[in-house]
Design a protein around this motif. Structure first.
Motif, short mmCIF file in Angstrom:
data_model
loop_
_atom_site.label_atom_id
_atom_site.label_comp_id
_atom_site.label_asym_id
_atom_site.label_seq_id
_atom_site.Cartn_x
_atom_site.Cartn_y
_atom_site.Cartn_z
N VAL A 73 2.41 -50.44 13.08
CA VAL A 73 1.40 -50.76 12.07
C VAL A 73 0.80 -49.48 11.49
O VAL A 73 0.67 -49.32 10.28
CB VAL A 73 0.30 -51.66 12.68
N MET B 132 -5.94 -46.34 -15.02
CA MET B 132 -4.52 -46.04 -15.17
C MET B 132 -4.09 -46.30 -16.62
O MET B 132 -3.43 -45.47 -17.23
CB MET B 132 -3.74 -46.97 -14.24
N ALA C 277 -4.50 -36.31 -14.87
CA ALA C 277 -3.58 -37.01 -13.95
C ALA C 277 -4.01 -36.79 -12.51
O ALA C 277 -3.96 -37.71 -11.68
CB ALA C 277 -2.16 -36.51 -14.17
N LEU D 201 -6.45 -46.98 -2.73
CA LEU D 201 -5.27 -47.42 -1.98
C LEU D 201 -5.51 -47.34 -0.47
O LEU D 201 -5.01 -48.16 0.28
CB LEU D 201 -4.06 -46.57 -2.36
N ARG D 202 -6.28 -46.33 -0.06
CA ARG D 202 -6.55 -46.19 1.36
C ARG D 202 -7.12 -47.49 1.92
O ARG D 202 -6.79 -47.91 3.03
CB ARG D 202 -7.55 -45.04 1.57
N VAL D 203 -7.98 -48.12 1.15
CA VAL D 203 -8.55 -49.39 1.59
C VAL D 203 -7.58 -50.55 1.32
O VAL D 203 -7.38 -51.42 2.17
CB VAL D 203 -9.89 -49.66 0.86
N SER E 178 -2.91 -54.92 3.60
CA SER E 178 -1.54 -55.32 3.94
C SER E 178 -1.23 -54.95 5.39
O SER E 178 -0.42 -55.60 6.05
CB SER E 178 -0.52 -54.74 2.97
N ASP F 149 0.49 -57.10 8.76
CA ASP F 149 1.37 -56.57 9.80
C ASP F 149 0.76 -56.79 11.18
O ASP F 149 1.40 -57.24 12.12
CB ASP F 149 1.57 -55.06 9.60
N ARG G 101 2.82 -45.56 3.66
CA ARG G 101 2.49 -46.02 2.32
C ARG G 101 1.54 -45.07 1.63
O ARG G 101 1.70 -44.76 0.44
CB ARG G 101 1.86 -47.42 2.39
N LEU G 102 0.55 -44.58 2.37
CA LEU G 102 -0.39 -43.63 1.76
C LEU G 102 0.32 -42.38 1.29
O LEU G 102 0.17 -41.95 0.16
CB LEU G 102 -1.47 -43.24 2.79
N PHE H 170 -4.39 -50.65 1.21
CA PHE H 170 -3.26 -50.76 2.14
C PHE H 170 -3.70 -51.33 3.47
O PHE H 170 -2.89 -51.89 4.21
CB PHE H 170 -2.60 -49.39 2.34
N LEU H 171 -4.99 -51.15 3.80
CA LEU H 171 -5.48 -51.74 5.05
C LEU H 171 -5.28 -53.25 5.01
O LEU H 171 -5.00 -53.87 6.03
CB LEU H 171 -6.97 -51.44 5.21
N ARG I 229 -5.18 -39.51 -9.70
CA ARG I 229 -4.54 -39.63 -8.40
C ARG I 229 -5.58 -39.69 -7.29
O ARG I 229 -5.53 -40.55 -6.41
CB ARG I 229 -3.59 -38.44 -8.15
N ARG J 246 4.92 -35.66 -16.10
CA ARG J 246 4.16 -35.73 -17.34
C ARG J 246 3.96 -34.35 -17.93
O ARG J 246 4.17 -34.13 -19.11
CB ARG J 246 2.78 -36.35 -17.07
N PHE K 89 2.40 -40.09 -6.94
CA PHE K 89 1.44 -39.80 -8.02
C PHE K 89 1.52 -38.33 -8.43
O PHE K 89 1.51 -38.00 -9.61
CB PHE K 89 0.02 -40.13 -7.58
N ARG K 90 1.61 -37.45 -7.42
CA ARG K 90 1.70 -36.02 -7.74
C ARG K 90 2.98 -35.75 -8.52
O ARG K 90 2.99 -35.02 -9.51
CB ARG K 90 1.71 -35.19 -6.46
N ASP L 281 0.88 -41.13 -2.52
CA ASP L 281 0.25 -39.88 -2.93
C ASP L 281 1.31 -38.94 -3.51
O ASP L 281 1.13 -38.36 -4.58
CB ASP L 281 -0.43 -39.24 -1.73
N ALA M 178 2.76 -36.93 -12.06
CA ALA M 178 1.92 -36.03 -12.86
C ALA M 178 2.74 -34.80 -13.26
O ALA M 178 2.66 -34.32 -14.39
CB ALA M 178 0.69 -35.62 -12.07
N THR N 76 -7.31 -42.99 -7.38
CA THR N 76 -6.43 -44.09 -6.99
C THR N 76 -6.20 -44.10 -5.49
O THR N 76 -6.20 -45.15 -4.85
CB THR N 76 -5.09 -43.98 -7.71
N MET N 77 -6.02 -42.90 -4.93
CA MET N 77 -5.73 -42.85 -3.50
C MET N 77 -6.92 -43.36 -2.68
O MET N 77 -6.74 -43.99 -1.66
CB MET N 77 -5.37 -41.42 -3.07
N TYR O 270 1.20 -47.84 7.63
CA TYR O 270 0.04 -47.53 6.80
C TYR O 270 0.12 -46.09 6.30
O TYR O 270 -0.03 -45.82 5.10
CB TYR O 270 -1.22 -47.75 7.63
#
Lengths: 566, 570
Positions: A84, B196, B230, B241-243, B248, B252, A91-92, B245-246, B234, A106, A99-100, A96, A103, B237-238, A88
């Protein structure tokens, strides 16, 4: 221009066939390699732990039925929570990294677009092509998350699966690994190949629909005055239906590919069970059989998304190909010069020849034109005669095929682009006002201008009152969701920006197009006053009589420039 | 803002209702898949039990055969479900796009005053394409995440109620976990979606204006700003996402807990049986049931994951709902007139004290305008932009209605005339005619699809378009418009004149027809327009000096008022 567009498309099409564009994208991502790799490794670890967890779970279940405990509950718990947590973290980190990396693409894209093709493209106002390229950049996020990471996972899972089963039965290991390779690599590859074809058809149908809708919306007046609503709607509906047909075909193909890859996994399960029963394959012991079964299920589950990703790979590679093609310099792109701009501002076209594409009539044929510093000249001619080409050549957006252009006696080919463009300001109907504050739009002309200078420029362009009336003045936002200016006001704002720059040479490319007669005359009178002391090259299809000019030239027959008289 | 939200919610709800009907087969097939999955697990458990407890049960060849058949069946049903889902998305898009296109046509040219063509096209094409997932994935998933676990849990309960209870409790924990981590995340992620979109819009805007940036020498500065924007996106957004993803991870977690609990429960039961020295058949039956529930756990949680995956499809719906509001409601349709108008002897036009206001803040656009043009005569409207010339033309085209006073055609109030009759009696030529993607022939026949070849050629000749048509690569069959051969401004205007000749309407409205042409071309085009004007009523708005040769009546307008009127100089 059209044929150079089609050549560019052909050039892109050639690139699409190979993996080169993908490698080039990866090359752009090289700075992010550690992070991207870390993400992939975390994902692999999560997968590995997942496989181990399922294997141990299978073993434990089987063992308990036989009255023995092979591994402890603790081990299961550790593996479970590790899985688990790793999922997690994976995915983070992968997001991340993505995204970098996006960018970076871009920025890379923007820089290259600016350096080469872009300037030429922007000059030709290919707005739709540019919009498509932008959505291509955004499509690249699937490359890492949906293709590279799961593919790396499959590459790791294959040997793991083989080694683990090989300890039990070599024959079974070969069969299961073969099925796995089929589900993880062969099926996605087939889907990718079919997807390229169908995806192309879907894209084509979507483009046709867009053209149809664009025609309908743009032609609303024509449609209303000719009472053609029904006909036009039927026409767009036809294109809409064609798009749905193409998409349904693709959906059926995708469904088939998905089913095929599912059946690969189920075949592996059946084979393992058959081996456990000793049907057709060498019988394996019950305990390992359970472990192998759980492992197989988990392994196949991890590659379930690859077939669908494979079908999308075509779209992604096509997008990548179009994005990297931006780095191809256009055929007329001038080489970057190295010299600073000279002090003098006399302009001279010596024997300049230019054509946009082979086989097209030359826009300029041994053209000679001399514009001494401080002169105010007009260049007239019907549209398409090459007046704007004159500006493009002078700004080094394109390079002449013959002859040379000099600024202050120096060949502009040797002058640094930014130095040259520091001396020449450009205003045309294609001059873009950005979705940003009025202040930011003006500062583009001279980033260090102070408040007073901004207002002076606005006054000179006779748009200060309009800006003053806006609730937030200079900080009013333009564009979507912001203040809306009329065409004439927008043009004046662009003029204020040009006036802010200290460029001694002004190119005004049909600066009053779209303004009504009175506003046009007032605008041109403004120009007379505020451009005092600068070289002015006014490009127009006709004169209104108020322009203050030293000489008037005419590009005639698309070939030569002749002095008319003044 | 709150109003916006209610409207968006109402739209989403209405669409969900409409879409659910089409998604019904997908949901039914999804339930069938859940049932087949239970069957597959039963077969696998049978084979395993038979292997693990030798002699406990008959050789499970039939279970293996059953597994093969069920797997094939599941593949087929899954395929059907995928295709059905695609079809549901397609039908929903067809319905929505049809509605948008209708609304655009209903809104008519007036829409273009408020919205850019690109904006409207993006709404009708891209926005609606983006809604596919909402109908094909989100709607089925939003029902199946409740229904499918119910089916699976129910079947598990028949075999082992205790284990089914564990699964159910862990399953219920999922929404709670989602709520715990998810509510904040959902709000934040909606804002993130907006951020976004904003970055994408900024990027597109800068790319479109790249020539301006490059030629201002600002490439490096702008590139840095873009990178900074950008990067900021990021970071923000991160955080979300940190929250997110918790939530999902909570799925699990729930699954692992359920798996371990069910496995331990069965394990201890089996251990006890073993210690008691149960006979092989009893043992085998227990093993079968235990394996069955253990293997069922992943199937039980699969619909939760599909829902989490489809969640982003939902975000597109609110974006589309907001965009839809730029379109006019169906309720804005005006009652159409019923009167017919005899045009056998031409059309006489009269304005009687007409007022019109586009924007109350800027004052009246037309203020007490009266004039009359006898049938077959010409009226020239002069004046600067904003003086009201185009508004008069738009009133005559019926795109807008007078705020006060009335307009008559042959003495009949325009608002009472049948729209079809109005269209039939009027030709209009604007500044830049729109050429549709298609052949030149199609473009001219647009004015009258049933015209004969002879009529078409007569119109071409009258518009002096025949000479340039002959010079085109494929003559009349040359492809023009978007992606086709580019016509010059003068050539395009000749196409428009040919359309007007072909239509042969008694009233001709000309709105600055030469403002984009150079003087030589302008004179030629005016020659053709004069031919068109013969025996027709013409109203010409122009600020060009060349109209002097047009003759007829002349009105000078200034800020919506008539300043002078009289005969034209020639």
């Amino acid at each position: 221009m059209k044929s150079s567009d089609s050549r560019a498309v052909a050039r892109q099409a050639r690139r699409e066939g190979v993996l080169a564009p993908l490698f080039q994208i990866l090359h752009i991502w090289r700075q992010r390699a550690p992070l991207l790799t870390a993400g992939a490794i975390l994902s692999l670890l999560a997968l590995l732990i997942g496989l181990l967890l399922m294997r141990e779970a299978g073993l434990r279940v089987a063992a308990m039925t036989m009255g023995m405990i092979v591994i402890t509950t603790g081990a299961l718990r550790i593996l479970g929570s590790a899985r688990v947590i790793l999922r997690y973290a994976e995915r983070l980190v992968t997001h991340d990294a993505m995204f970098r990396a996006l960018a970076d693409v871009r920025v890379w894209f923007f820089r290259n677009l600016a350096r080469g093709a872009a300037a030429g493209l922007g000059f030709r106002r290919a707005g739709d092509l540019l919009s498509r390229l932008v959505s291509d950049v955004e499509a690249l996020d699937g490359l890492y998350l949906r293709i590279i990471v799961p593919l790396a996972g499959a590459l790791l899972a294959l040997p793991f699966l083989f080694i683990a089963i090989n300890m039990v039965s070599t024959v079974l290991a070969v069969v299961v690994a073969g099925l796995f390779a089929c589900g993880a690599f062969v099926m996605p590859l087939i889907a990718a190949m079919l997807g390229r074809r169908d995806g192309g058809m879907v894209n084509h149908a979507a483009a046709q629909l867009r053209i149809g809708v664009l025609d309908m919306v743009g032609g609303l007046r024509e449609i209303a005055t000719f009472g053609a609503e029904g006909r036009m709607l039927a026409h767009v509906h036809d294109r809409d239906a064609a798009l749905y047909r193409a998409q349904m075909k693709q959906a059926r193909m995708l469904a088939l590919a998905g089913a095929a890859s599912y059946l690969c996994g189920q075949a592996a399960v059946v084979v393992v069970l058959a081996a456990a029963m000793g049907l057709g394959l060498p019988r394996i012991a019950p305990l390992p059989a359970a472990a192998v079964l759980f492992l197989t299920v988990a392994a196949f589950e991890s590659v379930g998304g690859l077939t669908r990703a494979g079908a999308l790979a075509g779209t992604i590679t096509r997008a990548a190909a179009r994005v990297v093609a931006v780095a191809d310099l256009p055929e007329h792109a001038p080489a970057e010069g190295t010299q600073p701009a000279p002090a003098g501002t006399d302009i001279c076209f010596n024997d300049v020849s230019f054509r946009w594409a082979e086989g097209r009539a030359p826009v300029m044929d041994h053209l000679n034109l001399s514009i001494p510093a401080g002169q105010r000249i007009a260049v007239l001619g019907p549209s398409g005669a090459g007046k704007s080409t004159l500006a493009a050549l002078l700004l080094k957006v394109v390079a002449p095929q013959g002859g040379q252009i000099t600024l202050g006696g120096e060949d502009i080919a040797t002058i640094r682009d930014d130095a040259l463009r520091g001396r020449i300001a450009w205003l045309s109907q294609a001059t873009h006002l950005f979705a940003d504050t009025i202040r930011a739009n003006l500062l583009l002309g001279r980033p260090d201008a102070d408040e007073a200078e901004l207002w002076t420029a606005l006054e000179q362009a006779q748009v200060a009152d309009v800006v003053r009336d806006l609730p937030e003045g200079l900080d009013s936002w333009l564009g979507e969701g912001g203040a809306s200016l009329s065409g004439g006001q927008g043009r004046r704002l662009a003029l204020a920006r040009v006036l802010l720059s200290r460029a001694p040479i002004l190119i005004l490319d049909e600066p009053a197009t779209g303004l009504d007669a009175r506003t046009e005359q007032e605008f041109l009178q403004t120009l007379n006053d505020v451009t005092e002391g600068r070289t002015v090259i006014l490009i127009a299809h006709r004169l209104t009589g108020v322009e203050k000019l030293d000489s008037v030239w005419r590009i005639s027959g698309g070939k030569t420039v002749e002095l008319r008289s003044e | 803002m709150n109003d916006d939200k209610t409207v968006m919610k109402a739209w989403t709800r209405a669409q969900s209702r409409l879409g659910r009907g089409q998604a019904m087969p997908v949901m039914v097939l999804g339930l069938a898949i859940a049932a087949i999955a239970v069957g597959q697990v039963w077969c696998v458990a049978n084979v395993l039990a038979c292997v693990l407890v030798p002699g406990g049960m008959p050789v499970a060849t039939s279970a293996l055969a059953g597994l093969v058949i069920l797997s094939l069946l599941r593949a087929v049903v899954q395929m059907a479900a995928d295709v059905m889902a695609a079809r549901a998305g397609m039908k929903a898009r067809r319905r929505l796009r049809g509605g948008v296109l209708d609304a655009i046509l209903r809104g008519g040219p007036g829409l273009l005053r408020q919205h850019h063509t690109g904006e409207l096209t993006a709404l009708a094409v891209d926005r609606i394409e983006a809604l596919d997932g909402f109908f094909s994935r989100w709607l089925p998933a939003s029902v199946l995440w409740m229904a499918a676990p119910l089916v699976i849990g129910g079947l598990a309960a028949i075999v082992q109620p205790g284990s089914a209870l564990i699964m159910a409790l862990c399953g219920i924990a999922v929404p709670f976990g989602q709520a715990l981590f998810g509510i904040g995340a959902a709000v934040a992620s909606r804002n993130q979606f907006l951020a976004m979109t904003r970055l994408q819009a900024r990027f597109l805007d800068r790319v479109r204006g790249i020539a301006t940036i490059v030629l201002s020498g600002q490439t490096e500065a702008e590139t840095r700003r873009l990178a900074a924007a950008a990067e900021e996106l990021r970071v923000r957004t991160m955080k979300v996402l940190r929250v997110a993803f918790l939530s999902s991870a909570s799925i699990d977690c729930a699954m692992v807990v359920a798996l371990v609990l069910v496995a331990l429960r069965n394990g201890s039961q089996l251990m006890t049986l073993h210690e008691q020295g149960a006979v092989a058949t009893v043992m085998a039956a227990h093993v079968l049931r235990g394996l069955f529930v253990v293997l069922l756990v992943p199937e039980f949680f699969a619909p939760f994951r599909s829902l989490a995956l489809a969640y982003q499809d939902r975000a597109h719906a609110s974006g589309a709902a907001a965009a839809m509001r730029m379109l006019p409601d169906a309720s804005t349709v005006r009652a159409a007139g019923q009167a017919v108008c005899d045009t056998g002897h031409g059309v006489a036009v009269a304005f009687e004290h007409v007022d019109f206001t586009w924007d109350a803040a800027r004052g009246a656009t037309l203020d007490d305008i009266s004039f009359s043009v006898p049938a077959g005569n010409t009226l020239v409207l002069c004046g600067a932009s904003g003086s009201g010339k185009s508004t008069i033309i738009e009133l005559l085209l019926g795109f807008i209605q007078p705020g006060g006073g009335r307009i008559t055609l042959n003495g009949i109030d325009m608002t009472t005339i049948m729209p079809e009759a109005l269209v039939a009696m009027t030709s209009w030529i604007g500044q830049k005619p729109v050429l549709f993607a298609g052949t030149l022939r199609e473009n001219i026949l647009f004015a009258r699809p049933d015209a004969t070849d002879a009529q078409l050629h007569a119109a071409l000749e009258a518009a002096s378009a025949d000479s340039f048509v002959a010079s085109l690569p494929q003559g009349l069959d040359t492809f023009i418009g978007e992606g086709g051969f580019g016509l010059s401004g003068g050539q395009a205007q000749r196409v428009a004149i040919a359309r007007a000749f072909l239509k042969d309407a008694p009233l001709v409205l000309l709105d600055e027809p030469t403002s984009h042409l150079d003087p030589a071309t302008e004179a030629d085009v005016f020659d053709s327009l004069r031919r068109l004007a013969a025996n027709r009523t013409v109203i010409l708005a122009s600020h060009s000096a060349a109209v002097e040769g047009f003759g007829g009546q002349r009105i000078d307008l200034d800020r919506g008022r008539i300043v002078t009127s009289g005969e034209s100089a020639s």
